[in-house]
Write a protein that holds these residues in place. Sequence first.
Motif, PDB file in Angstrom:
ATOM      1  N   SER A 195      -1.451  -4.568  12.402  1.00 44.72           N
ATOM      2  CA  SER A 195      -2.041  -4.183  11.121  1.00 44.72           C
ATOM      3  C   SER A 195      -0.976  -3.875  10.080  1.00 44.72           C
ATOM      4  CB  SER A 195      -2.936  -2.953  11.305  1.00 44.72           C
ATOM      5  OG  SER A 195      -3.348  -2.452  10.047  1.00 44.72           O
ATOM      6  N   ARG A 196      -1.176  -4.399   8.880  1.00 44.80           N
ATOM      7  CA  ARG A 196      -0.243  -4.116   7.777  1.00 44.80           C
ATOM      8  C   ARG A 196      -0.363  -2.675   7.290  1.00 44.80           C
ATOM      9  NH1 ARG A 196       0.096  -9.043   9.895  1.00 44.80           N
ATOM     10  NH2 ARG A 196       1.242 -10.547   8.631  1.00 44.80           N
ATOM     11  N   HIS A 197      -1.422  -1.989   7.691  1.00 45.69           N
ATOM     12  CA  HIS A 197      -1.529  -0.563   7.343  1.00 45.69           C
ATOM     13  C   HIS A 197      -0.421   0.253   8.014  1.00 45.69           C
ATOM     14  CE1 HIS A 197      -5.440  -0.726   5.286  1.00 45.69           C
ATOM     15  NE2 HIS A 197      -5.791  -1.637   6.182  1.00 45.69           N
ATOM     16  N   LEU A 198       0.041  -0.199   9.149  1.00 46.76           N
ATOM     17  CA  LEU A 198       1.086   0.542   9.867  1.00 46.76           C
ATOM     18  C   LEU A 198       2.391   0.583   9.081  1.00 46.76           C
ATOM     19  CD1 LEU A 198       0.412  -0.951  13.415  1.00 46.76           C
ATOM     20  CD2 LEU A 198      -0.130   1.375  12.662  1.00 46.76           C
ATOM     21  N   GLY A 199       2.640  -0.448   8.293  1.00 48.04           N
ATOM     22  CA  GLY A 199       3.865  -0.504   7.500  1.00 48.04           C
ATOM     23  C   GLY A 199       3.667  -0.105   6.054  1.00 48.04           C
ATOM     24  N   ASN A 200       2.463   0.381   5.703  1.00 43.14           N
ATOM     25  CA  ASN A 200       2.168   0.824   4.335  1.00 43.14           C
ATOM     26  C   ASN A 200       2.167  -0.332   3.335  1.00 43.14           C
ATOM     27  OD1 ASN A 200       1.470   3.016   2.586  1.00 43.14           O
ATOM     28  ND2 ASN A 200       3.541   3.031   1.754  1.00 43.14           N
ATOM     29  N   TYR A 201       1.671  -1.492   3.776  1.00 38.51           N
ATOM     30  CA  TYR A 201       1.562  -2.649   2.898  1.00 38.51           C
ATOM     31  C   TYR A 201       0.148  -2.861   2.367  1.00 38.51           C
ATOM     32  CZ  TYR A 201       6.038  -4.438   4.796  1.00 38.51           C
ATOM     33  OH  TYR A 201       7.350  -4.602   5.174  1.00 38.51           O
ATOM     34  N   ALA A 202      -0.853  -2.194   2.953  1.00 42.69           N
ATOM     35  CA  ALA A 202      -2.232  -2.643   2.799  1.00 42.69           C
ATOM     36  C   ALA A 202      -3.151  -1.612   2.148  1.00 42.69           C
ATOM     37  CB  ALA A 202      -2.799  -3.014   4.175  1.00 42.69           C
ATOM     38  N   LEU A 203      -4.193  -2.142   1.522  1.00 39.35           N
ATOM     39  CA  LEU A 203      -5.289  -1.348   0.972  1.00 39.35           C
ATOM     40  C   LEU A 203      -6.603  -1.920   1.475  1.00 39.35           C
ATOM     41  CD1 LEU A 203      -4.221  -1.312  -2.804  1.00 39.35           C
ATOM     42  CD2 LEU A 203      -3.874   0.560  -1.176  1.00 39.35           C
ATOM     43  N   ASP A 204      -7.450  -1.092   2.058  1.00 44.80           N
ATOM     44  CA  ASP A 204      -8.841  -1.461   2.313  1.00 44.80           C
ATOM     45  C   ASP A 204      -9.671  -0.900   1.176  1.00 44.80           C
ATOM     46  OD1 ASP A 204      -8.275  -2.800   4.622  1.00 44.80           O
ATOM     47  OD2 ASP A 204      -9.126  -1.303   5.969  1.00 44.80           O
ATOM     48  N   LEU A 205     -10.514  -1.739   0.583  1.00 46.58           N
ATOM     49  CA  LEU A 205     -11.244  -1.369  -0.620  1.00 46.58           C
ATOM     50  C   LEU A 205     -12.746  -1.417  -0.387  1.00 46.58           C
ATOM     51  CD1 LEU A 205      -9.226  -3.546  -3.164  1.00 46.58           C
ATOM     52  CD2 LEU A 205      -8.842  -1.139  -2.609  1.00 46.58           C
ATOM     53  N   ASP A 206     -13.452  -0.403  -0.868  1.00 47.17           N
ATOM     54  CA  ASP A 206     -14.903  -0.422  -0.957  1.00 47.17           C
ATOM     55  C   ASP A 206     -15.255  -0.795  -2.392  1.00 47.17           C
ATOM     56  OD1 ASP A 206     -15.124   0.363   1.665  1.00 47.17           O
ATOM     57  OD2 ASP A 206     -15.406   2.486   1.197  1.00 47.17           O
TER      58      ASP A 206
END
Length: 216
Positions: free
Chosen positions: A139-150
């Motif tokens: 997951s790119r969240h682990l490296g602080n690259y990502a945003l999940d958006l509602d």
Amino acid sequence: MTRRTAIVTGSVLAVVTVSAWVGLGQLPTATLSILPPEARFAAWRSGHEPEVSDYLTYLESRGVNSVVPPEQLFRAGRRWRACGGQEFAIPPAPAWKNIVPTLQLLAQLQRRGLLGTTTVASVFRTPAFNRCEGGSAASRHLGNYALDLDLTPPLDGVSALCRAWRREGAQRSWGLGFYSPTRIHLDTAGFRTWGVDHHAGTSLCAQARQAPPTSL
């Protein structure tokens, strides 16, 4: 006392509790759960103030500090109650730079009308939280690259967004995932797209490309 009165009274008492505890940075989980996000973030921030301020100052120096409200920028994920962890998390300093191009991308998509109103549901995750959230081991969240958006309302211009992704995605290393009409993923850690089963074939961009022209 009616049930409605009891709920309102409980909420007022909870807010008072925040005011009393905010300096200590600790609140019971049951109390946190009934508070609005801004109050939950304020309670958490009081126990992490130096690190939060340093991170926000860094993002300000890169011109992206106002793209996402702070109570969303530090959110780890939607399942924090079920996972029994903290709702908010601070990425390690070496990873701070990774979110900058993703925030720039989000801001540009909104300015161009390709994304409407968004609420950020997940940014940086620890490995343990990522497993509980159901995230991929890569997951790119682990490296602080990502945003999940509602999204509110649901995404209306899929074709336009996908055209932009096809045109600009390789240059920007733009990752675009679709989990539902109201939940999408953005990152800048690899040009790719996927759908609800994490495969490219189910991406709304693949479906938009295959769809026949709409009759006028």
